[in-house]
Design an enzyme around this catalytic site. Structure first.
Site, PDB file in Angstrom:
ATOM      1  N   LYS A 257       0.656  -1.050   0.030  1.00  0.00           N
ATOM      2  CA  LYS A 257      -0.141  -0.064  -0.232  1.00  0.00           C
ATOM      3  C   LYS A 257       0.800   1.321   0.105  1.00  0.00           C
ATOM      4  O   LYS A 257       0.725   2.045   0.976  1.00  0.00           O
ATOM      5  CB  LYS A 257      -1.101   0.020   1.093  1.00  0.00           C
ATOM      6  CG  LYS A 257      -2.035  -1.191   0.992  1.00  0.00           C
ATOM      7  CD  LYS A 257      -2.862  -1.322   2.267  1.00  0.00           C
ATOM      8  CE  LYS A 257      -3.817  -2.419   2.305  1.00  0.00           C
ATOM      9  NZ  LYS A 257      -3.109  -3.825   2.200  1.00  0.00           N
TER      10      LYS A 257
HETATM   11  O1  LIG Z   1      -9.102  -3.728   1.262  1.00  0.00           O
HETATM   12  C1  LIG Z   1      -8.298  -4.614   1.676  1.00  0.00           C
HETATM   13  C2  LIG Z   1      -7.171  -4.542   1.096  1.00  0.00           C
HETATM   14  C3  LIG Z   1      -5.993  -5.462   1.791  1.00  0.00           C
HETATM   15  N1  LIG Z   1      -6.417  -6.331   2.677  1.00  0.00           N
HETATM   16  C4  LIG Z   1      -5.468  -7.330   3.028  1.00  0.00           C
HETATM   17  O2  LIG Z   1      -5.927  -8.638   2.638  1.00  0.00           O
HETATM   18  C5  LIG Z   1      -5.572  -9.423   3.308  1.00  0.00           C
HETATM   19  C6  LIG Z   1      -6.645 -10.167   4.177  1.00  0.00           C
HETATM   20  O3  LIG Z   1      -6.369 -11.156   4.979  1.00  0.00           O
HETATM   21  P1  LIG Z   1      -7.566 -12.222   5.714  1.00  0.00           P
HETATM   22  O4  LIG Z   1      -7.022 -12.794   6.695  1.00  0.00           O
HETATM   23  O5  LIG Z   1      -8.033 -13.058   4.462  1.00  0.00           O
HETATM   24  O6  LIG Z   1      -8.921 -11.175   6.149  1.00  0.00           O
HETATM   25  C7  LIG Z   1      -4.709  -8.570   4.478  1.00  0.00           C
HETATM   26  O7  LIG Z   1      -3.294  -8.832   4.305  1.00  0.00           O
HETATM   27  C8  LIG Z   1      -5.307  -7.323   4.355  1.00  0.00           C
HETATM   28  O8  LIG Z   1      -4.380  -6.338   4.802  1.00  0.00           O
HETATM   29  C9  LIG Z   1      -7.922  -6.404   3.086  1.00  0.00           C
HETATM   30  O9  LIG Z   1      -8.187  -7.141   4.015  1.00  0.00           O
HETATM   31  N2  LIG Z   1      -8.724  -5.322   2.587  1.00  0.00           N
END
Ligand SMILES: O=c1ccn([C@@H]2O[C@H](COP(=O)(O)O)[C@@H](O)[C@H]2O)c(=O)[nH]1
EC number: 4.1.1.23
Length: 271
Positions: free
Chosen positions: A96
């Site tokens: 990001k």
């Molecule tokens: O809008 C967003 C952008 C990035 N993320 C990232 O994706 C993963 C989600 O992890 P889970 O454990 O499957 O929930 C994580 O690295 C977030 O920082 C997001 O969730 N939403």
């Protein structure tokens, strides 16, 4: 990696699964903590057990930066391992980033040239001159945050700006950036009901969709609105896969969770 190579891999594996490598030392099996690099050992086992089911891996850099130089080394070893052993998979540095132009160029060099990721996530807030330096890299992809999965997305992203929601402005304006063919977009699985509108603006772009699994997003709903001619979706699950077990069987358990999602994706692609 080109978009065509990514699409070919999706058809080959009948999967558009992205596995998030968000490694928290408090959550990994205890026996790994005796190893010299527990994060890399964990990632290696997860990757080896799931590479036939996933088309992409997404380490979130926060989980590595939190451990200082050792964490960055683990990230470097993980991307080097992926590129050497599974060059067909698409790699995403979920960092990001985004800053004034010369700084963005340095971020782009760090992720595209030094670490050799295929893509990096970028925040659009600083505008054109903060995003275009990433887009200048051939066959590398800039994944712009459009409509994120968290509740705070409603603070700004859905607010009306000059007659249009801010996330729509991001989509529309970014299409005019130089080398915009290298753009993909982040859209949260928890915002599936918005994807139809999003597809009207960017019908052909790939969407990285986090938020299935731990955040409660629904795969079927996302696909209903988000699939396009080239599939056009990378569905990410991190905690829901990598922490399926905290025992010695963690990699096998992760593969079982990944298989569940891959089977659903295969059915969707066939229907
Ligand atoms: O809008 C967003 C952008 C990035 N993320 C990232 O994706 C993963 C989600 O992890 P889970 O454990 O499957 O929930 C994580 O690295 C977030 O920082 C997001 O969730 N939403």
């Amino acid at each position: 990696m080109t978009t065509q190579e990514l699409v070919a891999q999706i058809h080959e594996k009948q999967s558009f699964l992205c596995i998030g490598l968000d490694v928290d030392l408090n959550k990994i099996p205890k026996h790994l903590l005796d190893k010299e690099d527990p994060i890399f050992e964990f990632n290696k086992a997860i990757i080896d057990a799931t590479h036939h089911l996933a088309v992409a891996y997404k380490p979130n850099t926060a989980f590595y930066e939190a451990y200082g130089i050792k964490g960055w080394k683990s990230l470097e070893k993980t991307i080097t391992y992926l590129n050497a052993n599974y060059p067909e998979v698409f790699t995403i540095a979920d960092a990001k980033r985004g800053d004034i132009g010369n700084t963005s160029t340095m971020y782009a060099k760090a992720f595209f040239e030094d670490l050799e990721f295929d893509s990096v996530t970028v925040a659009p807030y600083m505008g054109k001159d903060s995003v275009e330096p990433f887009l200048a890299f051939e066959n590398k992809h800039t994944i712009l945050l459009a409509l994120t999965s968290n509740q705070g997305a409603f603070d700004f992203q859905t607010k009306n700006v000059e007659g249009k929601e801010l996330y729509k402005q991001v989509l529309e304006v970014s299409k005019s950036y130089k080398n915009s063919k290298n753009l993909m977009y982040v859209v949260g699985a928890t915002k599936a009901e918005f994807i139809g509108e999003i597809r009207k603006i960017i019908p052909d772009s790939f969407l990285l969709v986090p938020g299935v699994g731990a955040q409660g997003g629904n795969l079927q709903e996302v696909c209903r609105y988000g699939l396009n001619d080239q599939v056009g979706l990378l569905i990410n699950s991190s905690r829901g896969i990598i922490y399926a077990s905290d025992g010695a069987d963690y990699a096998k358990a992760a593969a079982e969770k990944a298989l569940e999602l891959q089977k659903q994706m295969e059915n969707i692609l066939k229907s």
